[in-house]
Design an enzyme around this catalytic site. Sequence first.
Site, PDB file in Angstrom:
ATOM      1  N   GLU A 205      60.789  23.679-120.510  1.00  0.00           N
ATOM      2  CA  GLU A 205      60.499  24.185-119.162  1.00  0.00           C
ATOM      3  C   GLU A 205      61.683  25.018-118.668  1.00  0.00           C
ATOM      4  OE1 GLU A 205      58.089  24.451-116.754  1.00  0.00           O
ATOM      5  OE2 GLU A 205      59.721  25.373-115.616  1.00  0.00           O
ATOM      6  N   HIS A 456      40.857  -6.299-101.293  1.00  0.00           N
ATOM      7  CA  HIS A 456      41.810  -6.893-102.241  1.00  0.00           C
ATOM      8  C   HIS A 456      41.038  -7.495-103.412  1.00  0.00           C
ATOM      9  CE1 HIS A 456      45.289  -9.070-103.729  1.00  0.00           C
ATOM     10  NE2 HIS A 456      44.511 -10.137-103.839  1.00  0.00           N
TER      11      HIS A 456
END
Length: 474
Positions: A205, A456
């Site tokens: 990169e 949950h």
Amino acid sequence: MPSITIIGSGPGGHIAAFEAARRGAEVTLIEKAEIGGTCLNWGCIPTKTLKSSAEALETAGRLEEFGIAAAGGEESVGFKADMEAVVARKERVRKVLCGGLEKTCSAMNIRIVRGSAELGAGKTVRVHTEEGVEEIKSDSIIIATGSSILELPSLPVDHKRIINSDDALDLDHVPGKMVIVGGGVIGCELAFIYRAFGSEVTIVEGLDRLLPIPSVDADMSKLLQREAKKHRIKVQLAKTVQKVEVVDDKVQCVLGPSPFVENAKGGETTIEADVVLVAVGRTPNTVGLNLAEAGVETDERGWIKADGNMRTSAEGIYAIGDVLGPARVMLAHVASAEGLCAVDNCLGIERALDYSVIPSGIFTSPEIGTVGLSEEEAARKGIEFRSQVFQFRELGKAQAMGELPGMFKIICEKESGKIIGAHIAGAHATDLIAEAGLAIKNGLTAADVAHTIHAHPTLAEGFYEVCEAWLRGC
Ligand code: FAD
């Protein structure tokens, strides 16, 4: 009945066509290649199909961790990527979706014309079909021709040893060593996919972080770099590939310090690869469109200029999607939103598109989802903000799934607590980011989210937890 001609059938063009037809317009959709554009054929869908195969292989390699043993008592079961089967699956998915699009067009009386379109004078489009040239005149024209792979003269793609992202979707084998030039979204996604398939991967990169995009928070880039290391993906930052040479079926890549980073260190080094994948950007699909004759202006790099209502400089001609270039956002869902906006304006409803809340998904391992501002962007805007993070591993569901790497991060206005940015890395982050998008779009605060009951055990609890932690200031 108003008539609209749309050039290009990607997520910009076909969504515009559906909307225009739904609202009673006579619609012609012109496509020179595959229905569905880059997204369906060479982009979003094929890469995510390959990613699903890569994830299946990774899960297979972790079966013991989940208490799964081979039936019949064999010592161990080995799995590998069968690339012909992986690519065949990708093709099946692609064809189902393309076929679905064609059926919808037919059901909605959208006329598909197969051929290459160019603009003529006076809102005319000439289509070069197999049968000859067809001229279509309509009240409005929408240009949705998208973008193509950018090629660099220093990295000449031969589609065998030096390949591009299209080639990477159709490989019939897993390369031993792969160098990926470009640590942006496409480069990183393919790096994790091919690493899971078994390639030794190096990402090169030119800038000083992976995913060097302003909207991606720096913490997400750091986390991804750590995960790349864990996956044994090598990352060479602030380096560019200066030369490639195919010698005896191998590619010799000469790396040097990047000219894009001040004081980039190191001299020249050479790494050997079986395949070099070039993923350095995109270029506009405007060649042959005859934009100048029609009076459609472009910027100096050839991307079409349009106002917030998608109007180009030529009366009655609109442009949407990737062909507007990186000054907007080059994502499928943005092209679609721009398509809806253009149709409104074609039908006389003045509307500019609101670009302020655009979620984006990055399908690496772990995934990354981002929406709103990064810290860097908030600071540049002079906003006083406070950020908060919450780790994935603190969630019961993440532990149960064995998906520990990742974090939730929110950026809120310091005084009001209004959420202005959210960045999630971890399993299903690209799905989880939707809640944050809704919160930001509706001006919600950390308290609003923390006072909303979340089910949950779910990964979505992480967004609740990070907002709750922001309130407590810890
Ligand atoms: P396109 O999808 O490029 O479609 C344009 C169409 O116009 C093409 O079919 C082309 O053949 C046709 N055309 C061009 N010129 C003419 C002409 N003269 N006459 C007739 N037809 C013409 N985005 C995401 O949001 N999520 C992702 O996960 C994602 N992953 C990606 C992965 C890869 C590897 C790539 C390359 C891109 C990815 N993208 C992703 C980006 C996404 O594909 C594009 O943003 C999106 O396809 C742009 O849509 P569009 O309608 O503007 O153009």
